[in-house]
Each structure stands twice: as structure tokens, then as C-alpha cells.
Design an enzyme around this catalytic site. Sequence first.
Site, PDB file in Angstrom:
ATOM      1  N   HIS A 297      44.356  29.687  35.692  1.00  0.00           N
ATOM      2  CA  HIS A 297      43.846  28.453  36.575  1.00  0.00           C
ATOM      3  C   HIS A 297      44.231  26.839  35.894  1.00  0.00           C
ATOM      4  O   HIS A 297      44.196  26.410  35.391  1.00  0.00           O
ATOM      5  CB  HIS A 297      42.252  28.428  35.893  1.00  0.00           C
ATOM      6  CG  HIS A 297      41.546  29.982  36.245  1.00  0.00           C
ATOM      7  ND1 HIS A 297      41.422  30.822  37.412  1.00  0.00           N
ATOM      8  CD2 HIS A 297      41.197  31.222  35.619  1.00  0.00           C
ATOM      9  CE1 HIS A 297      41.109  31.868  37.626  1.00  0.00           C
ATOM     10  NE2 HIS A 297      41.370  31.641  36.500  1.00  0.00           N
TER      11      HIS A 297
ATOM     12  N   HIS B  96      47.816  35.366  40.163  1.00  0.00           N
ATOM     13  CA  HIS B  96      47.684  36.444  39.289  1.00  0.00           C
ATOM     14  C   HIS B  96      48.613  37.273  39.415  1.00  0.00           C
ATOM     15  O   HIS B  96      49.238  37.497  40.437  1.00  0.00           O
ATOM     16  CB  HIS B  96      46.042  36.680  39.914  1.00  0.00           C
ATOM     17  CG  HIS B  96      45.888  38.112  39.984  1.00  0.00           C
ATOM     18  ND1 HIS B  96      46.562  39.562  40.308  1.00  0.00           N
ATOM     19  CD2 HIS B  96      46.038  38.704  38.360  1.00  0.00           C
ATOM     20  CE1 HIS B  96      46.035  40.696  39.711  1.00  0.00           C
ATOM     21  NE2 HIS B  96      45.525  40.513  38.779  1.00  0.00           N
TER      22      HIS B  96
ATOM     23  N   ASN C  79      50.438  41.423  37.194  1.00  0.00           N
ATOM     24  CA  ASN C  79      50.324  41.824  36.452  1.00  0.00           C
ATOM     25  C   ASN C  79      51.065  43.575  36.846  1.00  0.00           C
ATOM     26  O   ASN C  79      51.145  43.617  37.960  1.00  0.00           O
ATOM     27  CB  ASN C  79      49.013  42.900  36.195  1.00  0.00           C
ATOM     28  CG  ASN C  79      47.769  44.102  36.992  1.00  0.00           C
ATOM     29  OD1 ASN C  79      49.069  44.708  37.349  1.00  0.00           O
ATOM     30  ND2 ASN C  79      46.993  43.816  37.978  1.00  0.00           N
TER      31      ASN C  79
ATOM     32  N   HIS D  53      31.652  41.808  50.058  1.00  0.00           N
ATOM     33  CA  HIS D  53      29.789  40.966  50.373  1.00  0.00           C
ATOM     34  C   HIS D  53      30.167  39.275  51.230  1.00  0.00           C
ATOM     35  O   HIS D  53      29.295  39.314  51.443  1.00  0.00           O
ATOM     36  CB  HIS D  53      29.823  40.930  49.150  1.00  0.00           C
ATOM     37  CG  HIS D  53      30.055  39.711  48.450  1.00  0.00           C
ATOM     38  ND1 HIS D  53      31.291  40.210  47.870  1.00  0.00           N
ATOM     39  CD2 HIS D  53      29.966  38.824  47.741  1.00  0.00           C
ATOM     40  CE1 HIS D  53      31.578  39.228  47.098  1.00  0.00           C
ATOM     41  NE2 HIS D  53      30.282  38.293  46.805  1.00  0.00           N
TER      42      HIS D  53
END
Length: 306
Positions: free
Chosen positions: A128, A138, A140, A206
Amino acid sequence: MSQERQQRIKSSMTDPDLNARKTRASAWFKSLQEDICARFEALEDAAAPPLYKGPAGRFDLTEWSRGDGSEDLGGGRMGLMRGRVFEKVGVHFSLVHGTFSEAFAAQIPGADQSDGQFWASGISLIAHPRNPHVPAAHMNTRMLVTSDSWFGGGGDLNPLLDYQRNQAFEDSVDFHAAMKAACDSYDGADFVAMRDHCDSYFHLAHRNEPRGTGGIFYDRFNSGDWEGDFAFTQEVGRQFADIYPKLVARRMNRPWSEAEREEQLIQRGRYVEFNLLYDRGTTFGLKTGGNVTSILSSMPPVVKWP
């Protein structure tokens, strides 16, 4: 459980070739952590007034152990930095093993055949930056073993200003090119499929909007060629370690306004929503007794919901 079944599970989890592979994979993830930390600290050193004040940030590396200490269940090394370029960044290594809960084992391929026993190692990163013009990111990569073994992971870019949040944005184009280069290094890696998987996975249902501008995502990746799969996973890490610091350096010296800072903080809320509602990695860490501080370090340091 019969003694024969117990022995079969024990043999599958301690196969000499598999043990060598575990050692190689975990050593790679740990070395990648060290490499990325060094690159990020170099960016901290390069930051200068008037945009950036105070000392250059340095990673606080903390070893942790899983469980209550009564038995060896693995652990990891948490790397956290709060600096002047990176408002908050976590680069974490883990190596854990043990037994899944019965309910969680039902969700993991091969866990029913290993009576829930597992081994997992990987690296997880979330950055960030302080400057709103610098995209968050991000990455991984991991190896997981039950009665079978596979790799998973990927990397994705998360621009925070409206003019950047499209795949034609220069940084996103370059990031995607790096992830494509990783896929092109191995015949078994389909960039288009992994790119599309990333777009569908990192999606806030959502809100019906993407979390960022994407990258690649792959899970339960086992082509039958372990060496090839491992080489590909390593290349994903190398490509990320090369491209993301370049993107940070490209944007970090651009001044920003209070309005842009406000937009950054609101958009960070989307990252929080995704990680708490949908992210399987967060769920895996919490369900397997991982380090809560490390797992939730992915949360932004400052965020707003209007």
C-alpha cells in the site's frame, strides 16, 4: 483408521522425492521474500524531500510459530514495513503443516485421502504505497500438499485513482506484459485463462466491479510436470519482483492533491471488502491457525468509506 491406511498416508506425506521438493520450494519462497524486501528498501532509500520526509523505511522481520508450542506445526517469517514510499507493506513467508479441521478438509482436494493432513509453504505480499499515483499490488505463490500436491498464486495490480483504473493504463499494460512473460516461459501456463481467472476471482460481486486491473491467478496447478510447474511459479515471482518496483519508481515522485488522497483512501475500502468477504487465502490462513497479524496485515493502514 486402520494401521495400513495410517502407513499409506504417512508414506505419501514423507516420500523422499516429495520431501526434497518441499525443501526446494520453501527455500525459494524464503529467498524471494528476501529479494523483494531488499528491492522495496532500495525504493525507500531513493525517496527524497519535499514529497517524502523522515527516515527510509526498513522491514521488521519477525519469526512466528504455529500452534501452542506443544508440537512442531511450522510457522513463518513475517515482514512488515511502514516507510515513506510504502505507507504499509507486508512480505510474508510461511511453512506450515498439520491437520485440517473435518469441515475445512472437505473443501481441499486430496485432504479426504490424507485424513486432513497437509503441508503448505509460500510467500504473500500486499503493498500500500503512500502516493495515490502509485498502484497498490498483491502477489502470492505457494505449494500445497495433501495426498496430492500443486502450486497456486499469481499477481494483480490495484490502481487507486479513477484515471488509472482500466487495463489500458500504462502501468497495467506493463504489469500484464510481465505476467504474460512468466506464462510464456512454460508451455503448460495459459496466460489468457489465468488472466481471465484473475478478473473473475478478484471481483466484488456486491458492487459488481473489479478490485483492480488484474494480472494472473492460478490455483491447484498440477500439470504432471512438477519441475515445470515449479519453474513457472518461480518465474511469476521473478517477474513481479522486477516489474512492480519499476512501476513504483515511475510514479513515486509525482505530487498529489488532497482530493487524490481522499480518492485513494475510499478505493482502498474495496480492498478491505474483498479480503474480508471473498478471499480464499485469508480464509485458509485463519482456518489453519496461521499468524493473525500476518494474515490481516494485508489491510490498508488508513481507509475511508464515504
